[in-house]
Design a protein around this motif. Sequence first.
Motif, PDB file in Angstrom:
ATOM      1  N   GLU A   1     -10.126 -51.599   5.780  1.00 56.38           N
ATOM      2  CA  GLU A   1      -9.553 -52.344   4.857  1.00 56.38           C
ATOM      3  C   GLU A   1      -9.164 -51.319   3.535  1.00 56.38           C
ATOM      4  O   GLU A   1      -8.530 -51.544   2.655  1.00 56.38           O
ATOM      5  CB  GLU A   1     -10.333 -53.182   3.959  1.00 56.38           C
ATOM      6  CG  GLU A   1     -10.790 -54.363   4.808  1.00 56.38           C
ATOM      7  CD  GLU A   1     -11.908 -55.356   3.920  1.00 56.38           C
ATOM      8  OE1 GLU A   1     -11.606 -56.141   3.489  1.00 56.38           O
ATOM      9  OE2 GLU A   1     -13.031 -54.933   4.104  1.00 56.38           O
ATOM     10  N   GLN A   2      -9.469 -49.903   3.943  1.00 63.23           N
ATOM     11  CA  GLN A   2      -9.188 -48.909   2.937  1.00 63.23           C
ATOM     12  C   GLN A   2      -8.497 -47.553   3.414  1.00 63.23           C
ATOM     13  O   GLN A   2      -8.983 -46.680   3.155  1.00 63.23           O
ATOM     14  CB  GLN A   2     -10.470 -48.652   2.213  1.00 63.23           C
ATOM     15  CG  GLN A   2     -11.098 -49.720   1.465  1.00 63.23           C
ATOM     16  CD  GLN A   2     -12.422 -49.249   0.938  1.00 63.23           C
ATOM     17  OE1 GLN A   2     -13.122 -48.410   1.357  1.00 63.23           O
ATOM     18  NE2 GLN A   2     -12.736 -50.135  -0.291  1.00 63.23           N
ATOM     19  N   ALA A   3      -7.421 -47.861   4.352  1.00 66.37           N
ATOM     20  CA  ALA A   3      -6.872 -46.753   4.999  1.00 66.37           C
ATOM     21  C   ALA A   3      -6.126 -46.089   3.896  1.00 66.37           C
ATOM     22  O   ALA A   3      -5.295 -46.755   3.134  1.00 66.37           O
ATOM     23  CB  ALA A   3      -6.117 -47.072   6.055  1.00 66.37           C
ATOM     24  N   GLU A   4      -6.243 -44.596   4.074  1.00 64.49           N
ATOM     25  CA  GLU A   4      -5.435 -43.835   3.058  1.00 64.49           C
ATOM     26  C   GLU A   4      -4.362 -43.052   3.872  1.00 64.49           C
ATOM     27  O   GLU A   4      -4.667 -42.909   5.021  1.00 64.49           O
ATOM     28  CB  GLU A   4      -6.338 -42.974   2.376  1.00 64.49           C
ATOM     29  CG  GLU A   4      -7.457 -43.590   1.303  1.00 64.49           C
ATOM     30  CD  GLU A   4      -8.298 -42.639   0.635  1.00 64.49           C
ATOM     31  OE1 GLU A   4      -8.071 -41.399   0.815  1.00 64.49           O
ATOM     32  OE2 GLU A   4      -9.297 -43.146  -0.115  1.00 64.49           O
ATOM     33  N   GLY A   5      -3.383 -42.638   3.229  1.00 61.50           N
ATOM     34  CA  GLY A   5      -2.368 -41.686   3.845  1.00 61.50           C
ATOM     35  C   GLY A   5      -1.571 -42.501   4.659  1.00 61.50           C
ATOM     36  O   GLY A   5      -0.590 -41.957   5.546  1.00 61.50           O
ATOM     37  N   LEU A   6      -1.408 -43.824   4.484  1.00 59.77           N
ATOM     38  CA  LEU A   6      -0.519 -44.446   5.496  1.00 59.77           C
ATOM     39  C   LEU A   6       1.054 -44.541   4.909  1.00 59.77           C
ATOM     40  O   LEU A   6       2.032 -44.306   5.679  1.00 59.77           O
ATOM     41  CB  LEU A   6      -0.853 -45.926   5.570  1.00 59.77           C
ATOM     42  CG  LEU A   6      -0.023 -46.946   6.600  1.00 59.77           C
ATOM     43  CD1 LEU A   6      -0.220 -46.519   7.806  1.00 59.77           C
ATOM     44  CD2 LEU A   6      -0.375 -48.466   6.384  1.00 59.77           C
ATOM     45  N   LEU A   7       1.126 -44.335   3.561  1.00 56.33           N
ATOM     46  CA  LEU A   7       2.360 -44.125   2.625  1.00 56.33           C
ATOM     47  C   LEU A   7       2.464 -42.933   2.289  1.00 56.33           C
ATOM     48  O   LEU A   7       1.436 -42.427   1.783  1.00 56.33           O
ATOM     49  CB  LEU A   7       2.690 -45.549   1.784  1.00 56.33           C
ATOM     50  CG  LEU A   7       2.519 -46.889   2.195  1.00 56.33           C
ATOM     51  CD1 LEU A   7       2.876 -47.651   1.130  1.00 56.33           C
ATOM     52  CD2 LEU A   7       3.607 -46.964   3.348  1.00 56.33           C
ATOM     53  N   PRO A   8       3.594 -42.476   1.787  1.00 58.22           N
ATOM     54  CA  PRO A   8       3.919 -41.369   0.982  1.00 58.22           C
ATOM     55  C   PRO A   8       3.073 -41.535  -0.478  1.00 58.22           C
ATOM     56  O   PRO A   8       3.098 -42.435  -0.799  1.00 58.22           O
ATOM     57  CB  PRO A   8       5.285 -41.022   0.913  1.00 58.22           C
ATOM     58  CG  PRO A   8       5.878 -41.977   1.943  1.00 58.22           C
ATOM     59  CD  PRO A   8       4.774 -43.129   2.155  1.00 58.22           C
ATOM     60  N   GLY A   9       2.916 -40.360  -1.032  1.00 54.61           N
ATOM     61  CA  GLY A   9       1.968 -40.344  -2.280  1.00 54.61           C
ATOM     62  C   GLY A   9       2.898 -40.984  -3.509  1.00 54.61           C
ATOM     63  O   GLY A   9       2.219 -41.902  -4.331  1.00 54.61           O
ATOM     64  N   TRP A  10       4.143 -41.118  -3.195  1.00 57.91           N
ATOM     65  CA  TRP A  10       5.000 -41.726  -4.369  1.00 57.91           C
ATOM     66  C   TRP A  10       5.023 -43.175  -4.353  1.00 57.91           C
ATOM     67  O   TRP A  10       5.293 -43.696  -5.252  1.00 57.91           O
ATOM     68  CB  TRP A  10       6.323 -41.196  -4.428  1.00 57.91           C
ATOM     69  CG  TRP A  10       7.216 -41.239  -3.135  1.00 57.91           C
ATOM     70  CD1 TRP A  10       7.447 -40.450  -2.045  1.00 57.91           C
ATOM     71  CD2 TRP A  10       7.664 -42.516  -2.579  1.00 57.91           C
ATOM     72  NE1 TRP A  10       8.048 -40.710  -1.135  1.00 57.91           N
ATOM     73  CE2 TRP A  10       8.506 -42.212  -1.179  1.00 57.91           C
ATOM     74  CE3 TRP A  10       8.133 -43.693  -3.116  1.00 57.91           C
ATOM     75  CZ2 TRP A  10       9.301 -43.004  -0.340  1.00 57.91           C
ATOM     76  CZ3 TRP A  10       8.809 -44.736  -2.461  1.00 57.91           C
ATOM     77  CH2 TRP A  10       9.401 -44.277  -1.075  1.00 57.91           C
ATOM     78  N   ALA A  11       4.734 -43.514  -3.042  1.00 50.87           N
ATOM     79  CA  ALA A  11       4.719 -45.163  -2.773  1.00 50.87           C
ATOM     80  C   ALA A  11       3.509 -45.806  -3.416  1.00 50.87           C
ATOM     81  O   ALA A  11       2.845 -46.978  -2.603  1.00 50.87           O
ATOM     82  CB  ALA A  11       5.123 -45.485  -1.482  1.00 50.87           C
ATOM     83  N   PHE A  12       2.840 -45.367  -4.331  1.00 50.13           N
ATOM     84  CA  PHE A  12       1.651 -45.874  -4.856  1.00 50.13           C
ATOM     85  C   PHE A  12       1.761 -47.445  -5.427  1.00 50.13           C
ATOM     86  O   PHE A  12       0.678 -48.106  -5.552  1.00 50.13           O
ATOM     87  CB  PHE A  12       0.854 -45.094  -6.007  1.00 50.13           C
ATOM     88  CG  PHE A  12       1.798 -44.933  -7.090  1.00 50.13           C
ATOM     89  CD1 PHE A  12       1.910 -45.883  -8.267  1.00 50.13           C
ATOM     90  CD2 PHE A  12       2.465 -43.909  -7.358  1.00 50.13           C
ATOM     91  CE1 PHE A  12       2.798 -45.661  -9.331  1.00 50.13           C
ATOM     92  CE2 PHE A  12       3.463 -43.611  -8.368  1.00 50.13           C
ATOM     93  CZ  PHE A  12       3.675 -44.478  -9.323  1.00 50.13           C
ATOM     94  N   PHE A  13       2.789 -47.838  -5.424  1.00 50.50           N
ATOM     95  CA  PHE A  13       3.133 -49.423  -5.815  1.00 50.50           C
ATOM     96  C   PHE A  13       3.057 -50.218  -4.835  1.00 50.50           C
ATOM     97  O   PHE A  13       3.295 -51.301  -5.169  1.00 50.50           O
ATOM     98  CB  PHE A  13       4.499 -49.322  -6.718  1.00 50.50           C
ATOM     99  CG  PHE A  13       5.572 -48.836  -5.717  1.00 50.50           C
ATOM    100  CD1 PHE A  13       6.194 -49.386  -4.822  1.00 50.50           C
ATOM    101  CD2 PHE A  13       6.274 -47.702  -5.943  1.00 50.50           C
ATOM    102  CE1 PHE A  13       7.137 -49.073  -3.877  1.00 50.50           C
ATOM    103  CE2 PHE A  13       7.312 -46.974  -5.291  1.00 50.50           C
ATOM    104  CZ  PHE A  13       7.809 -47.795  -4.336  1.00 50.50           C
ATOM    105  N   ALA A  14       2.598 -49.815  -3.598  1.00 44.89           N
ATOM    106  CA  ALA A  14       2.920 -50.811  -2.427  1.00 44.89           C
ATOM    107  C   ALA A  14       1.292 -50.883  -1.813  1.00 44.89           C
ATOM    108  O   ALA A  14       0.729 -49.924  -1.922  1.00 44.89           O
ATOM    109  CB  ALA A  14       3.814 -50.455  -1.585  1.00 44.89           C
ATOM    110  N   ARG A  15       1.038 -52.189  -1.327  1.00 45.06           N
ATOM    111  CA  ARG A  15      -0.180 -52.293  -0.228  1.00 45.06           C
ATOM    112  C   ARG A  15       0.269 -53.010   0.883  1.00 45.06           C
ATOM    113  O   ARG A  15       1.034 -53.861   1.054  1.00 45.06           O
ATOM    114  CB  ARG A  15      -1.055 -53.313  -1.184  1.00 45.06           C
ATOM    115  CG  ARG A  15      -1.794 -52.770  -2.656  1.00 45.06           C
ATOM    116  CD  ARG A  15      -2.675 -51.230  -2.248  1.00 45.06           C
ATOM    117  NE  ARG A  15      -2.967 -50.916  -3.690  1.00 45.06           N
ATOM    118  CZ  ARG A  15      -2.627 -49.759  -4.139  1.00 45.06           C
ATOM    119  NH1 ARG A  15      -1.230 -49.278  -3.928  1.00 45.06           N
ATOM    120  NH2 ARG A  15      -2.953 -49.372  -5.300  1.00 45.06           N
ATOM    121  N   CYS A  16      -0.228 -52.478   2.016  1.00 43.45           N
ATOM    122  CA  CYS A  16       0.400 -52.661   3.181  1.00 43.45           C
ATOM    123  C   CYS A  16      -0.943 -53.390   4.206  1.00 43.45           C
ATOM    124  O   CYS A  16      -1.761 -53.254   4.000  1.00 43.45           O
ATOM    125  CB  CYS A  16       0.767 -51.359   3.960  1.00 43.45           C
ATOM    126  SG  CYS A  16       2.236 -50.507   3.354  1.00 43.45           S
TER     127      CYS A  16
END
Length: 602
Positions: free
Chosen positions: A285-300
């Motif tokens: 439930e806590q995967a990091e690094g799935l999105l680029p660093g700038w995309a902190f506004f999204a949860r996948c």
Amino acid sequence: MIRLCPTLQLWLLGVENAFQVDLRGVVDLLSRHLYSSPRVYVRELLQNAADAITARRSQDADAPATVTVEVTGGQITVADSGVGLTEDEVHTLLATIGRSSKRDELGFARHEFLGQFGIGLLSGFLVADEIKVETRSVKGGPTVLWTGRSDGRYQVERAAEERGEPGTTVTLAVRHDAAEWVTERTVTELATLYGSLLPIDVTVNGRRTTLDGPPWQTPHDSPGERRAELIAYGRELFGFTPFDVLDLKVPEAGLSGVAFILPSQANPAAKGTHRVYLKRMLLTEQAEGLLPGWAFFARCVVDAGELRPTASREALYEDDLLEHVRDELGRQLREWLVRLAETDPDGLRAFLRLHHLGVKALALHDDDMLRLVDRWLEYETSAGPMTLAQFRATYPQGRYTASVDEFRQLAGVSGAQGVGLINGGYVYDGEILRRLQRIDPDIRLEPLDPAELATSLAPVDPAAELAARPFLNAAARALDPLGCEVVLRDFDPASLSALYLTSRAAEHHAQLREAKDNSDELWADVLGAMERSLTADRPRLVLNHRNPLVRRILAVEQLDLAATAVEALYGMALLHGHHPLRAADTAALNRSFLGLLDWATQ
């Protein structure tokens, strides 16, 4: 004492011996260092059951696909309708740790299986000292009972009763210190958490815990209905109503899923965590690094078939495929932003008000995002909020400040003089303003040198300046030791009494002089030589002739009082512009305050 001949001693030294494995030590390693919590035993049992069902369905597509979990009296049983094991397979798979080659030979390490490490069953020892496995193979043969204990012993025997259908039942007798992990409520929650998307029917004490497939793959009557269902799904998972939801897909990784856009501002420094499934089984439930660093506004929430987990199966393994997934998901988020600008400008404005930092970070290296920022993102300017495109159209010769304090000091003055000014002091803004020429080479947006502003301030009437000459001479003598000139100008806003203006070169010169004053003799000589080699205009204290207070001060006949007053205006201008105060500046400010107080009380 028995003595061995030298030849026999050498022979014994060359004999190969097998490593002895302490199973208790292995279990301790799993519980303390590999797995983050004993709760993973539920995931590993479901994983083994799912693999067994997958193996059976590869031979018989119509075979049942059910996993039945029963929790009663400190005991948990997990029964599956899978392929089952023969007695030889029981010895090979259940009593051997780490022999992956045998798993391959028996067909239990194929791509479509969840388990890849062969240690899943051992996780049962995190909550129990004894594990029983009753199994019957689709190949035929008797029902076999394997009993393993945490001290490393096991036995294999014929089961007392024959199973009617192929499959496997795992039974754990729970230890007292692990009872909290084997209650009906806990097991139900964990089975739902880990296995809700599995393509099999899982029940816990008769209660179904699996969905009818991933919600983003469920068919709906209309796009609106699908969107509403996905937003409700996001609200249930993350506890917020998403601003928007978009589909994600990376075929190379067998990945599909959805991204939920946060409805409120997010901290860019906080790492975004995402929910990741591998082959329908929850990885984390806590995967990091799935999105680029700038995309902190999204949860996948995504399910992938090709990404690799770490040994603990609680994180993603960093490799080239994960890097490709990260880049591809970033591209899809960027395309969503461009599409939003084209189809829903009001929605884009609302998004930018919340998450402008992420878009700015992307605009630093993406020209399409730079165009989006230029056209849609409002900046703070001397004429009020407006986009960069609107600002350039209004002020072709506009300028920007390098700091927020400088903007706040100069915005009112520059606006009154018709000089457009942008606040470029916030994070990323200065870099974005410098990059604008990449999308339009004709753009001329330069940083403001405060000394330039003095040239746009109107001179006072010659007669008024002549009358003020004695005061200006006294003021010049008072501020000369502070390295500052005094000039009189006529400008708006009239409420501003004085303005402290310094060029970039003058600021550097002042910093060099201060460093020299605070250095030892050797470095003072070096810095003094550097100071003499530089030429820079002195800072200016610009007095506003339109200000009523300044006019009254100009009429003061006592020149010593006039000098004290101008020191006070100098100190106020420094404080107003948030300029650093040197020791000499602080002394002048204190002296002027005490002098004015003394004059007022006499």
